[in-house]
Design a protein around this motif. Structure first.
Motif, short mmCIF file in Angstrom:
data_model
loop_
_atom_site.label_atom_id
_atom_site.label_comp_id
_atom_site.label_asym_id
_atom_site.label_seq_id
_atom_site.Cartn_x
_atom_site.Cartn_y
_atom_site.Cartn_z
N GLN A 7 0.83 -1.20 0.00
CA GLN A 7 0.00 0.00 0.00
C GLN A 7 0.87 1.26 0.00
O GLN A 7 0.55 2.23 -0.68
N CYS A 14 -5.30 0.29 -3.04
CA CYS A 14 -4.97 0.06 -1.62
C CYS A 14 -6.07 -0.69 -0.90
O CYS A 14 -5.80 -1.55 -0.07
N ARG A 22 -5.40 5.11 -6.71
CA ARG A 22 -4.55 4.62 -5.61
C ARG A 22 -5.40 4.10 -4.46
O ARG A 22 -5.10 3.07 -3.86
#
Length: 100
Positions: free
Chosen positions: A56, A97, A93
């Motif tokens: 992550q 994640c 993103r």
């Protein structure tokens, strides 16, 4: 296409890692596509939280023009694409994640 593999040990984590770099042909676009291949087998049970956190963190640091995909595998020839290819803007993103 040029490739290289770096294998080593991260001493403070007491873990071994392999990083594979593939140099793509030159392009007029400043885009890269990162592929994270994550080992989720039973032998990783003690380190899976570290794998998740570090993956992550890696994705969070990618540029907005980059793309990423995540594949998990657990051995016995089984693998699954869990994210991507996704552009690594803010929303992308976050999606990657969450998948990790």
């Amino acid at each position: 296409m040029k490739t290289s593999v770096q294998i080593g040990r991260i001493s403070h984590l007491n873990r071994h890692v392999a990083v594979v770099w593939v140099e793509a042909p030159a392009s007029t676009h400043a885009q890269d596509h990162s592929l994270l291949l994550l080992d989720c087998s039973g032998s990783m049970s003690e380190a899976i939280d570290d794998v998740r956190r570090d993956s992550q963190k890696f994705v969070a640091e990618l540029g907005d023009k980059n793309f990423a995909s995540v594949i998990i595998f657990s051995g016995h020839g089984q693998a699954k694409l869990i994210a991507g290819p996704t552009q690594c803007n803010k929303v992308g993103r976050e999606l990657i994640c969450r998948a990790i």
